[in-house]
Design an enzyme around this catalytic site. Structure first.
Site, PDB file in Angstrom:
ATOM      1  N   HIS A 267      47.418 -12.782  41.110  1.00 51.53           N
ATOM      2  CA  HIS A 267      48.550 -12.111  41.753  1.00 51.53           C
ATOM      3  C   HIS A 267      49.818 -12.314  40.939  1.00 51.53           C
ATOM      4  CE1 HIS A 267      46.759 -11.104  45.723  1.00 51.53           C
ATOM      5  NE2 HIS A 267      45.958 -12.123  45.437  1.00 51.53           N
TER       6      HIS A 267
ATOM      7  N   HIS B 110      45.199  -6.740  45.295  1.00 44.60           N
ATOM      8  CA  HIS B 110      45.642  -5.407  45.708  1.00 44.60           C
ATOM      9  C   HIS B 110      44.850  -4.302  44.981  1.00 44.60           C
ATOM     10  CE1 HIS B 110      48.664  -7.746  47.701  1.00 44.60           C
ATOM     11  NE2 HIS B 110      49.005  -8.275  46.540  1.00 44.60           N
TER      12      HIS B 110
ATOM     13  N   GLU C  61      52.172  -4.707  40.787  1.00 43.97           N
ATOM     14  CA  GLU C  61      51.333  -5.897  40.800  1.00 43.97           C
ATOM     15  C   GLU C  61      49.863  -5.522  40.622  1.00 43.97           C
ATOM     16  OE1 GLU C  61      50.288  -9.720  43.701  1.00 43.97           O
ATOM     17  OE2 GLU C  61      51.520  -8.056  44.446  1.00 43.97           O
TER      18      GLU C  61
ATOM     19  N   GLU D  17      49.718 -17.108  41.428  1.00 46.34           N
ATOM     20  CA  GLU D  17      50.860 -16.202  41.330  1.00 46.34           C
ATOM     21  C   GLU D  17      51.447 -16.445  39.943  1.00 46.34           C
ATOM     22  OE1 GLU D  17      51.844 -14.003  43.517  1.00 46.34           O
ATOM     23  OE2 GLU D  17      50.987 -14.623  45.446  1.00 46.34           O
TER      24      GLU D  17
END
Length: 315
Positions: free
Chosen positions: A197, A105, A142, A279
């Site tokens: 992430h 992101h 995030e 993650e």
């Protein structure tokens, strides 16, 4: 990254090895073997969790009254603001190796909803360019987390002699799109790519998981040449992540192995070099959020991921 919803279509599972335990992996990082195959065609885009928005406003921009953790102070972050270009590699065991780190992101995505909602071809279909990502209940995003961990990883890997490139370093207004993120690693002829992430699943869902590319041969996507090497990379990262951070594998995907295979992520589908996603925890769970917002824990996360990369590159 959530696996729940109407578009989630689990694939038949391979025979399982015994579930991973933290104690075993702490002694034998290679114990993280096996994984469960998941295919979520048409689901959330790369790094998109259960509350990762592709439109509108960011997942969270202000601390809520019931915040689960304090937002990190600036002193928690490494003072590393170098431009997004590989530094000359130092001498070390990874000299001559190229590592691409993909911080998931972008902090400014929410200001460019039209651009990040644009659909791009991922081989198996079309998905949004990117999403805003998720955030803790206290408002720590995030995108902030992934960039911080990426900086820490870069420092560690460059000390090992690797040439390190980031797909973005807070140096662009949005994105890059998921297809471009894959191209950056391909163009660099990276020896390893890791996309960093944090998840946005429901409260009570805890732990990390590493996402491996499944075999895809559709349109512009052909992951078959990188499936085995990416699996090796992912297993080494998962083992070292447990060893260094003490975190347990996810309790909601992966059957306790910390490994999940997917065929619907453009960042994996379009890669021609070994690549995995990690993650690091669930930002929406108060216990995981307390770790993710800790600078000391993020340093451990960066060390664990980097150690896995080093192990993979040294064979």
């Amino acid at each position: 990254m959530s696996y729940l919803g109407p578009d989630f279509d689990p694939q038949p599972r391979r025979p399982r090895r015994r579930p991973l335990t933290v104690a075993l992996v702490a002694l034998v990082p290679g114990a993280l073997l096996g994984w469960v195959a998941y295919e979520a065609l048409g689901g959330a885009d790369d790094g998109g969790g259960s509350d990762k928005a592709a439109v509108g406003t960011p997942a969270a921009t202000k601390p809520s009254a019931s915040s689960d953790a304090k937002e990190p102070s600036p002193s928690d972050s490494p003072k590393d603001s170098s431009e997004n270009s590989p530094e000359p590699a130092a001498s070390g065991p990874l000299k001559g190796k190229v590592v691409v780190i993909d911080p998931g992101h972008n902090p400014s995505n929410f200001q460019h909803t039209a651009e990040i909602n644009r659909k791009v071809d991922i081989g198996t279909g079309f998905k949004e360019c990117d999403t805003t990502g998720t955030a803790t209940n206290s408002g720590y995003t995030e995108a902030e987390f992934t960039l911080d961990v990426a900086h820490r990883m870069r420092t560690l890997l460059e000390k090992q002699g690797a040439t390190v490139k980031l797909t973005q370093d807070g140096d662009r207004s949005y994105g890059p799109c998921i297809d471009e993120r894959a191209r950056i690693g391909n163009k660099a002829k990276a020896d390893a790519v890791v996309s960093v992430h944090a998840d946005g699943a429901g409260t009570g869902n805890r732990g990390f998981h590493v996402i491996l590319p499944g075999p895809v041969n559709s349109g512009a996507a052909d992951t078959r040449p990188i499936v085995a090497s990416s699996s090796d990379l992912g297993e080494r990262i998962a083992g070292n992540f447990v060893r260094v951070t003490g975190s347990a594998p996810s309790n909601y995907v992966g059957d306790g192995t910390g490994l999940v295979t997917r065929k619907d992520l453009g960042g994996l589908n379009l890669s021609t070099v070994p690549k995995v996603f990690i993650e690091c925890g669930n930002m929406r769970d108060s216990k995981d959020a307390a770790q993710l917002t800790s600078g000391a824990w993020r340093q451990k996360a960066a060390q664990g991921i980097s150690d896995g990369i080093v192990s993979f590159l040294r064979g």
